[in-house]
Design an enzyme around this catalytic site. Structure first.
Site, mmCIF file in Angstrom:
data_model
loop_
_atom_site.group_PDB
_atom_site.id
_atom_site.type_symbol
_atom_site.label_atom_id
_atom_site.label_comp_id
_atom_site.label_asym_id
_atom_site.label_seq_id
_atom_site.Cartn_x
_atom_site.Cartn_y
_atom_site.Cartn_z
ATOM 1 C CB CYS A 158 1.746 -20.340 14.089
ATOM 2 S SG CYS A 158 0.515 -21.588 13.714
HETATM 3 P P1 NAD Z 1 -2.809 -26.479 6.509
HETATM 4 O O1 NAD Z 1 -2.461 -25.575 5.388
HETATM 5 O O2 NAD Z 1 -1.853 -27.540 6.949
HETATM 6 O O3 NAD Z 1 -4.196 -27.220 6.180
HETATM 7 C C1 NAD Z 1 -5.323 -26.568 5.713
HETATM 8 C C2 NAD Z 1 -6.193 -27.607 5.015
HETATM 9 O O4 NAD Z 1 -7.419 -26.991 4.633
HETATM 10 C C3 NAD Z 1 -5.580 -28.162 3.727
HETATM 11 O O5 NAD Z 1 -5.575 -29.581 3.772
HETATM 12 C C4 NAD Z 1 -6.507 -27.637 2.619
HETATM 13 O O6 NAD Z 1 -6.635 -28.531 1.519
HETATM 14 C C5 NAD Z 1 -7.817 -27.504 3.377
HETATM 15 N N1 NAD Z 1 -8.797 -26.590 2.776
HETATM 16 C C6 NAD Z 1 -8.587 -25.395 2.187
HETATM 17 N N2 NAD Z 1 -9.760 -24.868 1.793
HETATM 18 C C7 NAD Z 1 -10.730 -25.754 2.151
HETATM 19 C C8 NAD Z 1 -12.133 -25.770 2.027
HETATM 20 N N3 NAD Z 1 -12.804 -24.770 1.457
HETATM 21 N N4 NAD Z 1 -12.801 -26.841 2.511
HETATM 22 C C9 NAD Z 1 -12.144 -27.877 3.083
HETATM 23 N N5 NAD Z 1 -10.812 -27.901 3.248
HETATM 24 C C10 NAD Z 1 -10.105 -26.859 2.777
HETATM 25 O O7 NAD Z 1 -3.189 -25.520 7.716
HETATM 26 P P2 NAD Z 1 -2.889 -25.780 9.282
HETATM 27 O O8 NAD Z 1 -1.442 -25.607 9.570
HETATM 28 O O9 NAD Z 1 -3.583 -27.002 9.693
HETATM 29 O O10 NAD Z 1 -3.621 -24.498 9.898
HETATM 30 C C11 NAD Z 1 -5.029 -24.370 9.932
HETATM 31 C C12 NAD Z 1 -5.380 -23.164 10.791
HETATM 32 O O11 NAD Z 1 -4.973 -23.429 12.147
HETATM 33 C C13 NAD Z 1 -4.688 -21.876 10.397
HETATM 34 O O12 NAD Z 1 -5.538 -20.793 10.629
HETATM 35 C C14 NAD Z 1 -3.503 -21.808 11.321
HETATM 36 O O13 NAD Z 1 -3.063 -20.481 11.540
HETATM 37 C C15 NAD Z 1 -4.070 -22.415 12.580
HETATM 38 N N6 NAD Z 1 -3.076 -23.045 13.463
HETATM 39 C C16 NAD Z 1 -2.053 -23.774 12.949
HETATM 40 C C17 NAD Z 1 -1.143 -24.391 13.805
HETATM 41 C C18 NAD Z 1 0.027 -25.183 13.273
HETATM 42 O O14 NAD Z 1 0.937 -25.480 14.053
HETATM 43 N N7 NAD Z 1 0.045 -25.555 11.993
HETATM 44 C C19 NAD Z 1 -1.312 -24.278 15.197
HETATM 45 C C20 NAD Z 1 -2.387 -23.565 15.688
HETATM 46 C C21 NAD Z 1 -3.268 -22.948 14.809
#
Ligand code: NAD
Length: 431
Positions: A269
């Site tokens: 992030c």
């Molecule tokens: P991640 O990369 O761990 O997971 C994303 C998931 O989405 C993956 O499993 C991927 O296979 C799936 N995906 C991709 N395209 C898809 C589609 N078309 N349909 C269904 N699934 C699909 O991402 P994350 O770390 O969970 O982050 C997700 C969002 O949340 C981001 O925008 C991030 O900035 C935000 N965020 C993350 C955190 C953190 O600590 N990781 C905290 C707050 C906010």
């Protein structure tokens, strides 16, 4: 309620499991078959304390996973929790999110009446207005504010304590632009947190909700960079930054959190969100001086660590231990990890890197297949001419006689985690 969560990464899986725990029926949707199979088997593909027991408790009953986006049509609301990675220029790449929005839109096209889509992913206000909403409208044939609701509900959980953070948030931010149905559904969904546990909810516009997430992360990143900048000054002046930080943290206006000076921030992030906000500011012809400085200081910290090592050892051709690869303890996530520039810097110097991490070796080996990986800190230190501590895994604080096996006992500590001991040439990064 009947909820669907699209994207089963760190955020989506935590959200899905916690909502099931709050009593909702949850359908998790992901394009990755292994992720879906594992979830249905009661397992996860990520490491997060407390998450696996929840997933295994609800899998097959109130938590089901599928690769088929059509399943969202049978739910009351759909979260989009797909990744929004950074492009080379720092701007965010919303293509995965838009692909998900298109699939969700198509899935609800034939649904009678209103469907609510809640954007959980971190995206800039313009991406919501100019890309996510039009994509949803085009694919569904529905109209925003009429038979389609779009809300923005950013997530503030931290990896390593995601479940705890989700269940005990400082605030819940809900951006709806005044769509009462969206607000009512989200209030009902979060009711156990908002009403029973007194979590404050912030009801605001969608653009404001999106911006709150960026402002939150940028502020925190800048706070750490400021204490790191001060830390570098302290080091030059022979002052212990941690003693300084403890005292300034007693000032309510500063606060004691996020004052641990060291090798800098990483993760999925802070680097991505600060780069995105910088890029957005520049696109708007504004020079974001503070944001730029926060990023610059963060880039400097690993180089300062390497510079301190250079003062004691020429690592060319020598074995060097890197302790810690995850961007923080408690996770296997290596996105933005400070270990990467440290490893690269050691390789540039001709060092033979041997790295150890309790959880993140497998992931780092995909990016750095050519370095050696040890099964323990002791094995990494054995025969090493220097060691860099990059992640503050609590177990590193217990290391003691393991240093005796080093060829030269030089340790540069980037996290104030290694205990000083006799015979060890110890350099604290900012103390
Ligand atoms: P991640 O990369 O761990 O997971 C994303 C998931 O989405 C993956 O499993 C991927 O296979 C799936 N995906 C991709 N395209 C898809 C589609 N078309 N349909 C269904 N699934 C699909 O991402 P994350 O770390 O969970 O982050 C997700 C969002 O949340 C981001 O925008 C991030 O900035 C935000 N965020 C993350 C955190 C953190 O600590 N990781 C905290 C707050 C906010």
């Amino acid at each position: 309620m009947n909820v669907s969560v699209v994207g089963s990464g760190y955020v989506g899986t935590t959200l899905a499991a916690c909502l099931a725990d709050l009593g909702h029926d949850v359908t998790a949707v992901d394009i990755d078959e292994e992720t879906v199979e594992r979830l249905n088997a009661g397992e996860t593909t990520i490491h997060e304390p407390g998450l696996d027991p929840m997933v295994s408790a609800y899998a097959g009953s109130s938590l089901k996973a599928t690769t088929d986006h059509a399943a969202v049509a049978d739910t009351d609301l759909t979260f989009l929790a797909v990744g929004t990675p950074a492009r080379e220029d720092g701007s965010i790449d919303p293509s995965g999110l838009l692909a998900a929005a298109e699939d969700v839109g198509e899935a609800v096209a034939d649904k009678d009446g209103y469907h609510l889509v809640v954007v959980k992913s971190t995206v800039l206000p313009d991406v919501i207005d100019e890309e996510v909403i039009p994509t949803l409208e085009d694919a569904s044939g529905k109209t925003d504010g009429d038979d389609l609701g779009v809300a923005v509900n950013p997530e503030f959980l931290r990896e390593g304590s995601a479940v705890d953070d989700f269940m005990n948030p400082d605030k819940i931010v809900i951006g709806t632009d005044g769509d009462g149905r969206a607000l009512d559904r989200l209030a009902e969904l979060y009711q156990p947190l908002i009403s029973d546990w007194d979590v404050p909810s912030v009801e605001t516009g969608r653009r404001e909700a999106a911006m709150i997430k960026y402002a939150n992360n940028t502020f925190l990143a800048a706070k750490v960079s400021l204490i790191n900048d001060l830390g570098n000054i302290c080091k030059e002046l022979g002052v212990d930054t941690y003693e300084v930080a403890e005292a300034i943290g007693m000032d309510d206006r500063i606060g004691e959190k996020f004052l641990n000076s060291g090798v800098g921030w990483g993760g999925s992030c802070f680097p991505k969100d600060t780069a995105a906000i910088k890029s957005a500011a520049e696109d708007a012809d504004y020079d974001p001086a503070m944001v730029e400085a926060a990023i610059e200081v963060n880039d400097v910290q690993p180089q300062r660590l390497l510079g301190l090592m250079d003062e004691h050892v020429d690592v060319d051709g020598k074995r060097v231990a890197v302790l810690g690869l995850a961007f923080k303890p408690g996770t296997d996530d290596i996105r933005g990890s400070r270990a990467k520039p440290v490893i690269e810097g050691l390789q540039d110097r001709g060092g033979n890197v041997v790295a150890y991490d309790p959880l993140a070796v497998e992931k780092m080996a995909e990016e750095f297949p050519d370095i050696e990986y040890a099964d323990s800190a002791a094995e990494a230190l054995d025969g090493a001419h220097a060691a860099a501590a990059v992640t503050d895994w609590p177990a590193f604080a217990e290391l003691n006689e393991e240093f005796d096996a080093m060829a030269e006992k030089v340790v540069v500590d980037g996290r104030r985690i290694i205990s000083r001991r006799e015979g060890l040439t110890y350099e604290g990064l900012t103390w």
